[in-house]
Write an enzyme that holds these catalytic residues in place. Structure first.
Site, short mmCIF file in Angstrom:
data_model
loop_
_atom_site.label_atom_id
_atom_site.label_comp_id
_atom_site.label_asym_id
_atom_site.label_seq_id
_atom_site.Cartn_x
_atom_site.Cartn_y
_atom_site.Cartn_z
N ALA A 1 -19.15 61.55 35.91
CA ALA A 1 -19.93 62.44 36.88
C ALA A 1 -19.99 61.65 38.17
O ALA A 1 -19.58 60.62 38.48
CB ALA A 1 -21.25 62.68 36.46
N ASN A 2 -20.94 62.20 38.91
CA ASN A 2 -21.21 61.56 40.25
C ASN A 2 -22.70 61.73 40.70
O ASN A 2 -23.29 62.48 39.83
CB ASN A 2 -20.28 61.98 41.47
CG ASN A 2 -20.58 63.43 41.81
OD1 ASN A 2 -21.41 63.85 42.14
ND2 ASN A 2 -19.54 64.29 41.48
N ARG A 3 -23.27 61.15 41.78
CA ARG A 3 -24.58 61.31 42.09
C ARG A 3 -25.24 62.44 42.65
O ARG A 3 -26.17 62.34 43.08
CB ARG A 3 -25.00 60.17 42.60
CG ARG A 3 -24.78 58.57 41.82
CD ARG A 3 -25.27 57.35 42.54
NE ARG A 3 -24.94 56.16 41.99
CZ ARG A 3 -25.42 55.89 41.04
NH1 ARG A 3 -26.42 56.32 40.33
NH2 ARG A 3 -25.05 54.70 40.30
#
Ligand code: CTP
Ligand code: CA
Length: 229
Positions: free
Chosen positions: A33-35
């Site tokens: 995932a990413n932020r």
């Protein structure tokens, strides 16, 4: 409220907004995932709705709730996001605020991966995801008249954004400086630069909701000059 919306400058217009991160599975219980929180895309969808647009909000697993009064289409992966965007077409405007994972795991496992006792870690292989913005911007027939991409950069913001606009062939790039020195990352304010066919426009630092409102107004103004429906 309905009467006010019906009279807005974007009433009768359909806008597709992508937002949030994507999740790319490693196995049935793990993902990459990413932020991205989805805050920017959510504020934009709300501002477009407030001007009377019908909004299709295609969102990955974001940490902020989606706006009310829009059609919410929930997806997890980049490939699901592309399919949802294609299913939501045609549109007058497509706005790509999602932080799409550039790569997915090519050798994702069908079952939960288990330690085999050898002490060896599994090797993940990656493959590039489809570029949703570029796909839509480069459609022949059925291309939305206004296709807008975002670019979060940490250095040489303007040059990178100009190159990105040309490469993807979208109409606008909304660029922002997410370097630690800019101090905007994760905060309530943003400072963006808009790149379009006319050139470059630097906007001062302002609350994210105001960035969204001004962008929505700019979109309404541009659509009004693009065609007479
Ligand atoms: N985007 C997309 N699909 C992808 C990757 C990006 O639709 N697979 C969109 C983003 O939503 C954004 C724009 O493309 O509107 C630019 O994303 P960005 O990550 O800045 O550009 P990339 O082309 O992925 O280049 P890089 O990450 O290497 O800078
Ligand atoms: Ca990227």
């Amino acid at each position: 409220i309905r009467a006010a919306l019906a009279g807005g400058p974007l009433s009768g217009r359909h806008v597709i907004v992508t937002s949030g991160p994507t999740h790319e599975p490693i196995d049935p219980v793990r993902y990459i995932a990413n932020r991205s929180s989805g805050a920017q895309g959510t504020a934009l969808a709300a501002a477009l709705r407030d001007l009377g647009a019908r909004v299709s909000f295609v969102t990955g697993p974001a940490s902020v709730p989606p706006p009310t009064g829009v059609e919410v289409i929930r997806v997890e992966t980049a490939r699901e996001m592309l399919a949802a965007v294609e299913a939501a077409l045609p549109a007058d405007v497509a706005l790509f605020a999602a932080a799409v994972a550039d790569w997915r795991v090519a050798n994702a496992a069908g079952q939960k991966m288990k330690k085999d006792g050898s002490g060896q870690a599994p090797a993940l292989a990656f493959t590039e995801n489809p570029d949703i913005l570029a796909t839509v911007a480069q459609m022949g027939q059925g291309r939305p008249p206004l296709v807008i991409g975002f670019a979060a950069e940490t250095e040489t913001v303007e040059a990178h954004a100009v190159a990105k606009r040309a490469r993807k062939r979208c109409d606008w790039i909304v660029a922002n400086d997410v370097s630690p020195e800019s101090g905007v990352m994760g905060g309530p304010e943003n400072a963006v630069t808009i790149i379009d066919a006319m050139g470059t426009e630097h906007w001062p630092r302002m609350p994210k909701a105001e960035v969204a409102e001004r962008l929505a107004a700019r979109i309404a103004k541009t659509l009004a000059t693009l065609e007479t429906p």
